[in-house]
Design a protein around this motif. Structure first.
Motif, short mmCIF file in Angstrom:
data_model
loop_
_atom_site.label_atom_id
_atom_site.label_comp_id
_atom_site.label_asym_id
_atom_site.label_seq_id
_atom_site.Cartn_x
_atom_site.Cartn_y
_atom_site.Cartn_z
N ILE A 11 -14.81 -1.41 0.99
CA ILE A 11 -13.41 -1.84 1.05
C ILE A 11 -13.11 -2.81 -0.08
N TYR A 12 -14.05 -3.74 -0.33
CA TYR A 12 -13.90 -4.66 -1.45
C TYR A 12 -13.77 -3.89 -2.77
N THR A 13 -14.58 -2.87 -2.94
CA THR A 13 -14.57 -2.07 -4.17
C THR A 13 -13.24 -1.36 -4.35
N LEU A 14 -12.71 -0.78 -3.26
CA LEU A 14 -11.42 -0.10 -3.33
C LEU A 14 -10.30 -1.08 -3.69
N LEU A 15 -10.31 -2.25 -3.04
CA LEU A 15 -9.28 -3.25 -3.33
C LEU A 15 -9.41 -3.76 -4.77
N ASP A 16 -10.64 -3.94 -5.21
CA ASP A 16 -10.87 -4.39 -6.58
C ASP A 16 -10.38 -3.34 -7.58
N TYR A 17 -10.63 -2.08 -7.26
CA TYR A 17 -10.17 -0.98 -8.13
C TYR A 17 -8.65 -0.95 -8.20
N ILE A 18 -8.01 -1.11 -7.03
CA ILE A 18 -6.54 -1.10 -6.98
C ILE A 18 -5.96 -2.26 -7.79
N SER A 19 -6.51 -3.46 -7.59
CA SER A 19 -5.98 -4.63 -8.28
C SER A 19 -6.21 -4.55 -9.79
N THR A 20 -7.34 -3.97 -10.18
CA THR A 20 -7.65 -3.85 -11.61
C THR A 20 -6.85 -2.73 -12.28
N LYS A 21 -6.75 -1.60 -11.56
CA LYS A 21 -6.12 -0.42 -12.15
C LYS A 21 -4.60 -0.45 -12.06
N TYR A 22 -4.09 -0.91 -10.91
CA TYR A 22 -2.65 -0.82 -10.67
C TYR A 22 -1.97 -2.18 -10.49
N GLY A 23 -2.74 -3.25 -10.42
CA GLY A 23 -2.16 -4.58 -10.31
C GLY A 23 -2.03 -5.07 -8.89
N TYR A 24 -1.57 -4.22 -7.96
CA TYR A 24 -1.41 -4.65 -6.58
C TYR A 24 -1.20 -3.44 -5.68
N LEU A 25 -1.35 -3.67 -4.39
CA LEU A 25 -1.00 -2.68 -3.38
C LEU A 25 0.00 -3.37 -2.48
N GLY A 26 1.26 -3.02 -2.59
CA GLY A 26 2.29 -3.78 -1.90
C GLY A 26 3.11 -2.97 -0.93
N ILE A 27 3.57 -3.63 0.12
CA ILE A 27 4.50 -3.05 1.08
C ILE A 27 5.69 -3.99 1.18
N LYS A 28 6.86 -3.52 0.85
CA LYS A 28 8.05 -4.35 0.87
C LYS A 28 8.82 -4.10 2.16
N VAL A 29 9.09 -5.18 2.89
CA VAL A 29 9.83 -5.10 4.14
C VAL A 29 11.12 -5.88 3.97
N SER A 30 12.24 -5.24 4.23
CA SER A 30 13.54 -5.89 4.07
C SER A 30 14.27 -5.92 5.40
N MET A 38 9.09 -9.50 2.99
CA MET A 38 7.82 -10.11 3.38
C MET A 38 6.74 -9.68 2.40
N ASN A 39 6.06 -10.64 1.82
CA ASN A 39 4.98 -10.35 0.89
C ASN A 39 3.66 -10.89 1.43
N ILE A 40 2.68 -10.04 1.51
CA ILE A 40 1.35 -10.44 1.95
C ILE A 40 0.42 -10.31 0.77
N SER A 41 -0.24 -11.40 0.42
CA SER A 41 -1.09 -11.40 -0.77
C SER A 41 -2.49 -11.91 -0.42
N PHE A 42 -3.49 -11.17 -0.84
CA PHE A 42 -4.88 -11.60 -0.67
C PHE A 42 -5.72 -10.92 -1.75
N SER A 43 -6.81 -11.54 -2.09
CA SER A 43 -7.68 -11.00 -3.13
C SER A 43 -8.78 -10.14 -2.49
N PRO A 44 -9.35 -9.22 -3.25
CA PRO A 44 -10.49 -8.44 -2.74
C PRO A 44 -11.62 -9.34 -2.25
N ARG A 45 -11.86 -10.44 -2.95
CA ARG A 45 -12.92 -11.37 -2.55
C ARG A 45 -12.62 -12.01 -1.19
#
Length: 229
Positions: free
Chosen positions: A205-224, A1-8
């Protein structure tokens, strides 16, 4: 399961939720002032931005906890890189405390203690402002170099969101100390106070998400759905 959303998108969602809470709080306050009865009073207390342990309080406490979670996620990356790990962890713990404080009203108990011990009056009658204000100043001094090491965009929004939150939490609280709770203007000031706090955290929260997306690309949780063999 992949959940994707932008900081905006996250910020937009939070602003919508904040707007709904402000509208409901104002609406039920108005209805109670016009048709005051037990039912309208129940709705007013349930959605009032100036009440404790209700829907807006749950929202504010939740967003503070979300902030802490994002901070700890960043800290795990910093541990790998061995840079600013402890400072991120301390910041995360601080936000956990703020989340608990928001729901449990710890600052009110702290205020009662300082007011009785120091006999504070006037603008300092809301005595929790004293220790919390000092704590904000100390944190800013301790984290000054930490902020300077952040990317310019992140640093800017960290400071802006912090100023909005602090101005709401302390600035409007000081103004409200000299007002009667029976005055409608008091409720306007308290609505502004809570609105500034919620907007400040939403921007954080927007700033943290923006920092994560800019610095690391994504914050992901993989569910199998595959079971471990």
């Amino acid at each position: 399961m992949n959940i994707s959303f932008s900081p905006r998108q996250a910020l937009k969602t939070l602003i919508i939720l904040i707007s709904v809470l402000i509208i409901l709080s104002s609406l039920f306050l108005l209805l109670h002032s016009l048709y005051g009865n037990n039912y309208t009073n129940l709705l007013r207390r349930l959605f009032s931005l100036d009440s404790e342990r209700n829907v807006p309080t749950f929202y504010s406490s939740s967003t503070l906890m979300i902030s802490a979670f994002l901070i700890f996620m960043i800290a795990t990356r910093k541990k790998i890189l061995r840079r600013d790990f402890i400072l991120w962890i301390i910041l995360g713990i601080l936000f956990i405390f703020l989340g608990i404080d928001e729901f449990a009203s710890i600052h009110e108990k702290v205020g009662d203690y300082f007011r009785n011990r120091m006999n504070l009056t006037g603008y300092l009658e809301t005595a929790w402002i004293v220790p919390y204000g000092i704590a904000v100043l100390v944190l800013f001094i301790l984290y000054f170099k930490f902020l300077s090491r952040l990317p310019r965009r992140t640093r800017k929004y960290f400071v802006i969101s912090g100023l909005i939150f602090v101005f709401g939490a302390i600035g409007f609280e000081i103004i409200a100390t000299k007002m009667s709770k029976k005055d409608f203007s008091y409720h306007i000031i308290m609505t502004l106070e809570e609105s500034f706090e919620m907007i400040g955290i939403a921007l954080f929260i927007y700033t943290l998400l923006d920092y994560i997306s800019t610095k690391y690309g994504y914050l992901g949780i993989k569910v199998s759905n595959k079971e471990d063999s």
